[in-house]
Design an enzyme around this catalytic site. Structure first.
Site: not given
Length: 395
Positions: A35, A112, A136
Site C-alpha cells: 500500500k 482504504s 481498511s
C-alpha cells in the site's frame, strides 16, 4: 511498477525500480504488493494524494514491515492504490481512480487498502501490506473474498508508514488463503505472547448480529451453526451508536494532530465525504475527545474481561456485501455508518480480528471474522483456518 500488466488498476504506475529480497525464506516464491502509505526504497510515498506525492522525496530505505517480508523471501511487485490519505472505506480515489473488485466487478473494492486487496484477489500478488484504522483491511477482505488480518494494536511496526490516527492505526495484510496469511503473520509478529487454547470459548455477540440484513444473517448462521457458543453483548451503555460516535471522535482528534494542518494549508480539494469529515474535525471539542477516550478505556476493560484468555467473538466483519459503484448517493451516505458500528468494536478495543470469505450475497462476497484477546493474533488465525476448513469439508 514491476508487474507487466495491471488490468485491475490495483498498482500505481511508478517507474519500475527493483527492490532486493532474500533468495530463500518462509515467503520465498511469493509476490508482494505494498500500500502506498509505506516507504519502499527507490519510490515516493504518495498516500493517495497528488500533493503528498509531489512533496515526497524518493525513499532510501524500506519501512520495517516491508523489509521483514523482503528478508523472508517475498518479491516486491509494486505499490498499490489507496483512498486519499487513507481516510475512507470504499476504495474510490478521485485523483487516481478506483481499483477493480475482481470478485465482484462493478462493485466497490473497499478501502482504504483497495489496491492491495484488489491485487491479491485478482492474483496479481500473493500477499499485500495494508493498514487498518477503522476497517481498511477488514472491509476490503470481506468485499473481495479474501483473507485479512487487523493485528493487535501496536504489534507490528508502523515506522515508515503515513500516520492517520495513531491510537487506532495498525499494519495489516491480505492473502488468498489461511496458510499464507498465517505465514505472513509469523514473519511480521513472531510467536503469540498470549495464544488461545485449541478449544476456545466461542461467543456470539448478539448486539452485533441482530442488525444484520436477512441474507447476511443467514450466512452467519450457516458458518457458525455447528459451534457450541454463548450469547453475549459487547457494546457499551448507549449501544452501537455510542461506540461508533466515540470512535469517530477519537479518530478525528488523532487526525487533527497528524493530517488536518496539511489538508487545510495545502488547499487540497476535498472530495465528497472527505469534506464532511474535515468539517467534523474542525468542530469537535476537547471535552468531546476526553469523553470519547474515557468510553474507550471503559470499553477495553469490559471487552478484555469478557474475552479473558480464551474467548473468541464470532463477528460479522461488515453488515452486507459491497454495493455497486453506480449506487445512489443515499447508499454511499448510509453504508459507511452501518459498517463502522461493527468495525469499531475491534478498533476501539485494540484487538486482533481475522476476516475470511463466508459466501456470496447476490453474487458478491461477504466475509465473517473472529475477534480474539490482544496478543492472540497467530492462534486466532489458526482457529479461523480450522473453522473454514471444517466447514468446507461438509459443503
Amino acid at each position: 511498477m514491476l508487474i507487466e500488466n495491471d488490468p485491475l488498476h490495483a498498482f500505481l504506475p511508478y517507474p519500475a525500480v527493483p527492490v532486493s529480497n532474500a533468495t530463500g525464506g518462509p515467503l520465498a516464491g511469493l509476490t508482494l504488493a505494498v500500500k502506498d502509505l509505506f516507504d519502499v526504497a527507490g519510490y515516493r510515498t504518495g498516500c493517495g494524494s497528488p500533493l503528498k506525492l509531489a512533496a515526497s522525496a524518493i525513499k532510501d530505505r524500506n519501512a520495517p514491515a516491508v523489509q521483514a517480508l523482503l528478508d523472508a523471501g517475498a518479491r516486491f511487485v509494486g505499490k498499490t492504490h489507496t483512498d486519499e490519505l487513507a481516510w475512507s472505506l470504499y476504495g474510490m480515489n478521485p485523483h487516481f481512480g478506483t481499483p477493480v473488485n475482481p470478485a465482484a466487478p462493478g462493485r466497490i473494492p473497499g478501502g482504504s487498502s483497495s489496491g492491495s486487496a484488489s491485487a491479491v484477489a485478482g492474483g496479481l500478488a500473493d500477499i499485500a501490506l495494508g493498514t487498518d484504522t477503522g476497517g481498511s483491511i477488514r472491509a476490503p477482505a470481506s468485499f473481495c473474498g479474501i483473507w485479512g488480518l487487523r493485528p493487535t494494536h501496536g504489534r507490528i511496526s508502523l515506522s515508515g508508514c503515513m500516520e492517520l490516527a495513531a491510537s487506532l492505526d495498525t499494519c495489516g495484510f491480505f492473502a488468498r488463503d489461511a496458510e499464507t496469511l498465517a505465514n505472513v503473520g509469523t514473519v511480521l509478529m513472531g510467536p503469540d505472547a498470549a495464544p488461545l487454547p485449541d478449544a476456545p470459548r466461542f461467543l456470539q455477540p448478539i448486539d452485533m448480529i441482530e442488525p444484520l440484513p436477512a441474507a447476511s444473517r443467514a450466512l452467519y448462521d450457516s458458518v457458525f451453526s455447528d459451534l457450541s457458543t454463548a450469547m453475549v453483548s459487547v457494546y457499551p451503555e448507549g449501544g452501537a451508536d455510542a461506540l461508533y460516535q466515540a470512535f469517530r471522535i477519537v479518530q478525528t482528534c488523532d487526525i487533527k494532530r497528524s493530517q488536518l494542518d496539511f489538508i487545510l494549508e495545502s488547499g487540497m480539494p476535498l472530495a465528497r465525504g472527505l469534506d464532511d469529515r474535515v468539517a467534523f474535525a474542525q468542530a469537535v471539542t476537547e471535552e468531546q475527545e476526553n469523553e470519547a477516550i474515557s468510553l474507550r478505556e471503559d470499553f477495553r476493560t469490559a471487552i478484555d474481561a469478557l474475552l479473558g484468555s480464551d474467548g473468541v467473538l464470532l463477528a460479522p466483519a461488515v453488515h452486507d456485501a459491497p454495493f455497486r459503484l453506480d449506487a445512489p448517493a443515499s447508499v454511499f451516505d448510509s453504508y459507511r455508518h452501518d459498517a463502522m458500528r461493527l468495525l469499531s468494536v475491534a478498533g476501539m478495543a485494540g484487538l486482533p480480528q481475522v476476516t475470511f470469505p463466508a459466501g456470496l450475497i447476490e453474487g458478491a462476497p461477504f466475509g465473517l471474522s473472529l475477534i480474539g484477546p490482544r496478543g492472540s493474533d497467530l492462534s486466532l488465525m489458526t482457529i479461523a483456518a480450522r473453522l473454514f476448513a471444517d466447514r468446507h469439508k461438509t459443503d
